[in-house]
Structure formats: structure tokens, C-alpha cells
Design a protein around this motif. Structure first.
Motif, PDB file in Angstrom:
ATOM      1  N   TYR A 165      -8.362  -2.158  -1.527  1.00 49.17           N
ATOM      2  CA  TYR A 165      -7.707  -2.303  -0.232  1.00 49.17           C
ATOM      3  C   TYR A 165      -7.591  -0.926   0.409  1.00 49.17           C
ATOM      4  O   TYR A 165      -6.859  -0.065  -0.067  1.00 49.17           O
ATOM      5  N   MET A 180      -5.118   1.296  -4.487  1.00 52.67           N
ATOM      6  CA  MET A 180      -4.657  -0.089  -4.457  1.00 52.67           C
ATOM      7  C   MET A 180      -5.850  -1.030  -4.633  1.00 52.67           C
ATOM      8  O   MET A 180      -6.805  -1.023  -3.860  1.00 52.67           O
ATOM      9  N   LYS A 204       0.830  -1.202   0.000  1.00 56.76           N
ATOM     10  CA  LYS A 204       0.000   0.000   0.000  1.00 56.76           C
ATOM     11  C   LYS A 204       0.870   1.260   0.000  1.00 56.76           C
ATOM     12  O   LYS A 204       0.550   2.256  -0.676  1.00 56.76           O
TER      13      LYS A 204
END
Length: 267
Positions: free
Chosen positions: A247, A201, A194
Motif C-alpha cells: 500500500y 505497509m 498507514k
């Protein structure tokens, strides 16, 4: 290639010695049983046929190898005690069976709306999913197995290959050790990835032997990820999900990406 022809092909390749076959035309599956142990494995024929369309005999070779390895260990005695370093989590689709054919419930946890986490004892070329009978026999608690498996998955390599398409960076993890998708449970690695992102992401785990992580900088990046996920899903030996995930804040959120029916060459 029809399902019936694929059944005949698999029976010819695997053979009839110590093997029993049951073709379910409604479910489009083939059950193959080790007649000595009474245990077996069920394969879904549509996925095999889809891979055969692209890979021909190589697709059959993969299934035959997978089945023979699985049947060879069924009925054997495998112990958790002393095998702590060989216990790993494995990612499966939410529709994967919750119990073995004999009715023994597998140990598993809900993961996302699309996926579950099962737990396995690695046996070298294959592995055995841990079920309630195995746990009870050895007196192992579920939390002990979870803790060991999550610890072990963090020890696996996270080397990735990188490709840039239409301004978006894609990272591929594909070691073919049977636990590639399991790396999605390595929180420290996901957080480290990340930090490398310049944009959003997103990731995909289309089958057990790959993770795709995308640094999405434009809408085209989402389209490419969706197409990759679908392609890998169709070709994987153990498909998981064709959906992608965002994410954010340490959480995975399934997202449906409506692709624009382009191929990679269009970008």
C-alpha cells in the motif's frame, strides 16, 4: 476425502426435498438448485475438501449453512428502495462469475489485477448480489448503488487485533459480518493505518472474512505475511486471493512473495 464422497455427504446433509444436484467432475463443482424457484448456487469442491482436512465436520456444517441460507432467499422479492442502509460492496476474486446462473450480469467494478468489487443487498444471515435485472426493475443507476455502498462500508467497525512476530506487527480485522474484506475500500481507514506504520505497509485479503495488515520491518515479515495469506486463503468459505499487496500513495500493488517454507514456530 474425494470429491464424489463430498458430494454424497452434502446431498445427505442438505437433503433432496426441493433440491436438485449436478456434479461437474471436470470443473470439480457441485451445483445445487432450489427446484421451486429454479435458482441455485455452485460450490467449488476442492476448497471444501481442503477445509474438511483441517476442520472435519465443522467444515461441512459451514457449507451446509451457507447453501441453505442462500437457497432460502432465492426467488424471493427483495427491493433496493428503502433498503439503502443494507447495500454494501463485497470483494471477490477476479475469476468470480460476472453474471448469475440465469445469465443476468452482476454489477461489479475491477479493483486490482486479482480482485473485483461486487455489490450486495444484505438480507440478514446472507446477501444477494445486485444484478442488472434488479437494477432495471427498480430504475436504479449503477453509480447510485456504488455511492451508497461505499458510504455504508465506511460505517463498519475497523477494530483490529494485533500480534508481533519477528519484529513485525500484524493487524487482523475479523468480525465475521461478511464484509471484512470490504473494509479495504475504506480509504480513510487505510490512510489512518498507514500513519501507524514504522516500516512498509503490506496487506492481504485471503478471504471475505479477514483483512491482514502488516507493518513490515524486515524480510521475514514478508515471509510471514505470505504464509498467513496462503493459510487463510485455503481455509476461507469465500476465498479471494492468496497474494499480498503493498500500500503506497493510496494505491494497492499486488506483490508475489516467495516464502521460505517456514512455520510461525520457526521465528
Amino acid at each position: 476425502m474425494t470429491s464424489r464422497k463430498m458430494v454424497d455427504t452434502l446431498k445427505e446433509r442438505i437433503g433432496i426435498k426441493n433440491r436438485e444436484y449436478t456434479f461437474d467432475s471436470k470443473k470439480d463443482t457441485l451445483r445445487i438448485v432450489n427446484s421451486e424457484s429454479g435458482k441455485g448456487i455452485t460450490v467449488e469442491l476442492p476448497g471444501i475438501i481442503a477445509r474438511w482436512e483441517n476442520k472435519k465436520e465443522e467444515a461441512v456444517d459451514e457449507v451446509v449453512y451457507y447453501v441453505e441460507e442462500a437457497l432460502s432467499v432465492m426467488g424471493g422479492e427483495h427491493s433496493l428502495e428503502g433498503s439503502e442502509k443494507r447495500i454494501f460492496p463485497v470483494i471477490r476474486s477476479a475469476s468470480f462469475p460476472s453474471e448469475a446462473a440465469e445469465g443476468n450480469p452482476f454489477l461489479f467494478d475491477e479493483h486490482t489485477a486479482e480482485t473485483r468489487v461486487y455489490y450486495a443487498l444484505d438480507l440478514g444471515n446472507t446477501y444477494r448480489l445486485i444484478d442488472s435485472v434488479m437494477m432495471k426493475k427498480e430504475g436504479w443507476a449503477a453509480d447510485r448503488i456504488r455511492h451508497i455502498a461505499r458510504f455504508n462500508v465506511r460505517s463498519l467497525s475497523t477494530d483490529v487485533k494485533t500480534d508481533i512476530v519477528a519484529g513485525n506487527t500484524f493487524y487482523f480485522l475479523n468480525t465475521n459480518d461478511g464484509y471484512d474484506a470490504s473494509r479495504i475500500l475504506n480509504d480513510a481507514w487505510l490512510k489512518a493505518m498507514k500513519e501507524r506504520m514504522a516500516g512498509t505497509m503490506a496487506l492481504a485479503i485471503p478471504h471475505q472474512d479477514v483483512i491482514i495488515i502488516a507493518d513490515v520491518l524486515n524480510d521475514t515479515g514478508y515471509d510471514i505475511l505470505a504464509q498467513m495469506a496462503m493459510s487463510f486463503f485455503a481455509s476461507g468459505k469465500v476465498p479471494v486471493t492468496a497474494l499480498s499487496f503493498l500500500y503506497e500513495d493510496g494505491e494497492l500493488e499486488p506483490v508475489f512473495i516467495l516464502g521460505k517454507n517456514k512455520t510461525r514456530e520457526d521465528f
